[in-house]
Write a protein that holds these residues in place. Sequence first.
Motif, PDB file in Angstrom:
ATOM      1  N   VAL A 102     113.535 108.885 125.463  1.00 10.72           N
ATOM      2  CA  VAL A 102     113.774 110.307 125.243  1.00 10.72           C
ATOM      3  C   VAL A 102     113.616 110.641 123.764  1.00 10.72           C
ATOM      4  O   VAL A 102     113.160 111.710 123.390  1.00 10.72           O
ATOM      5  CB  VAL A 102     115.163 110.733 125.785  1.00 10.72           C
ATOM      6  CG1 VAL A 102     116.274 109.973 125.093  1.00 10.72           C
ATOM      7  CG2 VAL A 102     115.394 112.219 125.639  1.00 10.72           C
ATOM      8  N   PRO A 129     117.780 117.047 113.982  1.00  6.45           N
ATOM      9  CA  PRO A 129     117.813 118.051 115.051  1.00  6.45           C
ATOM     10  C   PRO A 129     117.296 117.505 116.384  1.00  6.45           C
ATOM     11  O   PRO A 129     116.560 116.526 116.416  1.00  6.45           O
ATOM     12  CB  PRO A 129     116.889 119.157 114.533  1.00  6.45           C
ATOM     13  CG  PRO A 129     116.791 118.941 113.064  1.00  6.45           C
ATOM     14  CD  PRO A 129     116.971 117.480 112.846  1.00  6.45           C
ATOM     15  N   HIS A 130     117.673 118.138 117.452  1.00 11.59           N
ATOM     16  CA  HIS A 130     117.257 117.809 118.815  1.00 11.59           C
ATOM     17  C   HIS A 130     117.838 116.498 119.309  1.00 11.59           C
ATOM     18  O   HIS A 130     117.240 115.827 120.143  1.00 11.59           O
ATOM     19  CB  HIS A 130     115.737 117.821 118.969  1.00 11.59           C
ATOM     20  CG  HIS A 130     115.159 119.206 118.896  1.00 11.59           C
ATOM     21  ND1 HIS A 130     114.320 119.731 119.844  1.00 11.59           N
ATOM     22  CD2 HIS A 130     115.342 120.186 117.998  1.00 11.59           C
ATOM     23  CE1 HIS A 130     114.011 120.971 119.518  1.00 11.59           C
ATOM     24  NE2 HIS A 130     114.620 121.265 118.395  1.00 11.59           N
ATOM     25  N   GLY A 131     119.000 116.122 118.775  1.00  4.40           N
ATOM     26  CA  GLY A 131     119.741 115.080 119.467  1.00  4.40           C
ATOM     27  C   GLY A 131     119.977 113.773 118.764  1.00  4.40           C
ATOM     28  O   GLY A 131     120.711 112.945 119.270  1.00  4.40           O
TER      29      GLY A 131
ATOM     30  N   TRP B  94     113.781 122.981 129.564  1.00  6.34           N
ATOM     31  CA  TRP B  94     114.311 123.515 128.307  1.00  6.34           C
ATOM     32  C   TRP B  94     113.185 124.160 127.504  1.00  6.34           C
ATOM     33  O   TRP B  94     112.143 123.534 127.388  1.00  6.34           O
ATOM     34  CB  TRP B  94     114.940 122.369 127.495  1.00  6.34           C
ATOM     35  CG  TRP B  94     115.590 122.861 126.239  1.00  6.34           C
ATOM     36  CD1 TRP B  94     116.858 123.298 126.078  1.00  6.34           C
ATOM     37  CD2 TRP B  94     114.950 122.982 124.946  1.00  6.34           C
ATOM     38  NE1 TRP B  94     117.050 123.687 124.779  1.00  6.34           N
ATOM     39  CE2 TRP B  94     115.909 123.516 124.069  1.00  6.34           C
ATOM     40  CE3 TRP B  94     113.667 122.725 124.471  1.00  6.34           C
ATOM     41  CZ2 TRP B  94     115.621 123.766 122.729  1.00  6.34           C
ATOM     42  CZ3 TRP B  94     113.372 122.987 123.143  1.00  6.34           C
ATOM     43  CH2 TRP B  94     114.349 123.495 122.284  1.00  6.34           C
ATOM     44  N   PRO B 120     119.614 123.134 121.411  1.00 10.27           N
ATOM     45  CA  PRO B 120     118.581 122.088 121.370  1.00 10.27           C
ATOM     46  C   PRO B 120     119.155 120.680 121.403  1.00 10.27           C
ATOM     47  O   PRO B 120     118.456 119.742 121.784  1.00 10.27           O
ATOM     48  CB  PRO B 120     117.850 122.361 120.052  1.00 10.27           C
ATOM     49  CG  PRO B 120     118.727 123.264 119.276  1.00 10.27           C
ATOM     50  CD  PRO B 120     119.612 123.993 120.224  1.00 10.27           C
ATOM     51  N   VAL B 123     118.698 118.505 124.477  1.00 13.74           N
ATOM     52  CA  VAL B 123     117.474 117.751 124.735  1.00 13.74           C
ATOM     53  C   VAL B 123     117.687 116.271 124.422  1.00 13.74           C
ATOM     54  O   VAL B 123     117.260 115.390 125.177  1.00 13.74           O
ATOM     55  CB  VAL B 123     116.310 118.324 123.905  1.00 13.74           C
ATOM     56  CG1 VAL B 123     115.057 117.486 124.079  1.00 13.74           C
ATOM     57  CG2 VAL B 123     116.051 119.772 124.293  1.00 13.74           C
ATOM     58  N   SER B 126     119.710 114.382 127.113  1.00 13.92           N
ATOM     59  CA  SER B 126     119.141 114.255 128.449  1.00 13.92           C
ATOM     60  C   SER B 126     118.523 112.873 128.569  1.00 13.92           C
ATOM     61  O   SER B 126     117.711 112.498 127.738  1.00 13.92           O
ATOM     62  CB  SER B 126     118.049 115.301 128.662  1.00 13.92           C
ATOM     63  OG  SER B 126     118.575 116.579 128.482  1.00 13.92           O
ATOM     64  N   ASP B 129     114.114 113.408 129.916  1.00 13.92           N
ATOM     65  CA  ASP B 129     113.323 114.625 129.773  1.00 13.92           C
ATOM     66  C   ASP B 129     114.204 115.836 130.099  1.00 13.92           C
ATOM     67  O   ASP B 129     115.112 115.768 130.918  1.00 13.92           O
ATOM     68  CB  ASP B 129     112.095 114.629 130.686  1.00 13.92           C
ATOM     69  CG  ASP B 129     111.054 115.668 130.261  1.00 13.92           C
ATOM     70  OD1 ASP B 129     111.310 116.382 129.284  1.00 13.92           O
ATOM     71  OD2 ASP B 129     110.003 115.745 130.906  1.00 13.92           O
TER      72      ASP B 129
END
Lengths: 165, 593
Positions: A102, A129-131, B94, B120, B123, B126, B129
């Motif tokens: 991911v 950012p984004h995790g 998303w 965000p 994401v 998850s 995906d």
Amino acid sequence: MMRSTRGLTVVLTMGSLFVGAACGKTTPARTPGGNIVQVDTQSAAPPAVRHDERVFAGGSAPSAISFPNPFAGEAMPAAEGAQLFPANNCDGCHGGGAVGWVGPSLTAGRWRFGGADAEIFQSIYYGRPHGMPAYGGLLPPDMIWKLVTYIKSLPPPKDVPTESW
Amino acid sequence: MTQYRLVHRLAAPALGVLLSALGASQAGGQGTADGQWTMPAKDYAATRFSGLAQITADNVKNLRPVWTFSTGVLGGHEGQPLVVNNTMYVVTPWPNVLYAFDLTQEGYPLKWKYRPAVDPNAVGVSCCDAVNRGAFYADGKIVYNLLDGHTVAIDPATGKQLWNTKIADVTHGETTPMAPFIVKDRVIVGPSGGEFGIHGWLKGLDLKTGRIVWTAYNIGPDSELLAKPGTFKPFYDKGADLGRTTWPTDVWEHGGAPVWGWMSYDPDLDLLYYGVGNPGPYNPEQRPGDNKWTASVLARRPEDGSLVWAYQFTPHDSWDYDAVAEMILADLTINGQPRKVLVHFDKNGFAYTMDRATGQVLVAEPFVDVNWAKRIDLTTGRPVVDSSKLTGASKGNVLNICPTLEGGKSPAAPVAYSPRTGFFYVSTNNMCMDYQAVQVARIAGTPYIGANSPYHAGLGGNLGAIIAWDAATGRKVWETKERYPAWSGMLATGGDVVFYGTLDGWFKAADAKTGRVLWKFKVGSGVVGNPITYTGPDGKQYVAVYAGIGGDWFLLSGDVRSDDPADVRDPAAFIRDLARHTSQGGIVYVFAL
């Protein structure tokens, strides 16, 4: 409980790392992430916090102080980093061997947030950012440097741009 | 009248036409009409069968695309559109944009689009995906889940948000890609996060206001499971607090048990059926015991959430065999007896035919190659496990376990059931895995997995197949091999045609009786979505499906990942050439004769 104590240690150790690196006087400064680190006031620039998605005046990033990886290129810390990588659940996002899941692949020699050792350190320490979670409160700097050393030891594929059949 | 009764009466195509006419007059009703598609699985019985019969095995060769739309999103396009009142509703992965297309006008222009603010960070939490499995229409509302743990209800006429309820916590590893399910005035929702050490639950929201009415956990003490003495009667298992006593002390608190699949409902029994996902972590040695009720089917009362029965498909799951795949409700004749059954194709490779009133297993046979268990003992309900396939950190790398943790069938790729042929149509994977578990520490907000499990092709070398299954006897009727894992949902129709897509980007129509492929079209990206069919304002039958590969990261290997030049990957060894045939990108397709 143990982790929050370690987090405190991390901030202090970070400071001493900067001191160690520059051997000068230090004053506290605040990074864009809001964390306090010790900054070398005798050197020309603030610590190397930069993000690729930002546009710098004049088109080039400001020069940063040297923020060296104490284990750069060493095999033993890289091997320890290889153990730390799954033990801290990095493989859960980046895949076993950091080939991508991911989260992005870390083996292609291409980087969203910069591939210098110090930049990878920042990505792990502050998160992205984004995790990408911030591990700065969880892992002491020497463990993060071992992770950096492991990641930098991974060989990129022979031909990254071209995929053919 | 319930939908599964309706479909069971479909003895002839003529009746299907009659029903679609009925459907038009019921526009706006709760998913009872063949002319519309108002809920993810078409009906409460989760059949994905439509009586529409204009498209037949004879004329399907003339099918052609009549409309396409780019969603502008690259993630895996699982799920399916809805069609209600001559409007098509499409939810993207998303950032979960909801589009409403006016089917009465040329080119299907938008009536509106709803653009929610979705965190965000969801994401990155998850596992596989940032997908979305679709919306549900009921009571004049379009209801769906945002990835970041919110359920929203939207006015279908205006696109205005009616309510928005926080149901899950991203900072604890919970995300919400599943489609909600609506029964009476309850919106039923659950979280993903079996790879993040969540404490899995199901919630019932008030359809009018979005208020959370009840929360039922899938693991833990009976009181938190809403398993009340006297009303909770599992067929095989006895004892109190099994959701706690089948775990080491406190381990259940981060034991996973997510809910990310599809649900079904029997109005006569007033039972809601759903599957529960894997226990965490993947290293089973950190959680000795059965780990109930992970990898299980649970039957609850929708109004108050109370648990009526439960059955565990894979006790002490050592292979990530989530049981979140759909439970299809059908009336079958088994050993000469008419039975009200639930049919489930589990990740673990067995197809189960169960009495849906009691949870008794009537038939359990492998629908793909299975070697982790020899069979299911129908007396105890338990699998007879091959101990050499048990995994754990102390066991090293356990080789060649079939099927893989992707499942004999992906739960994201739901089955269709045609009451006309009596067959269940299943997208299957023909893959096996090696499984190396490692000890893992839980760090909140990071993955809690502890296993590495590379895949390889099963016997024959093909990675997937489409099969037709007779659930009364537990045998395969026909099989069409696919080169790649079969990862799209199935659609069965009154014209005796079944529709499905493939990862290499073919959308196919096959003869429901024989499996022979009658027509195919190369769409813009691999298909992991679920086809639907509906009647347009012009009275013609249409078929719609999403193209848009994704939903699991091996599907994005190599140059398939096109939106990030910094993320270039080596293809997964078992599927090296998939990227030769497709790339990412979400497109809605509509086909007609």
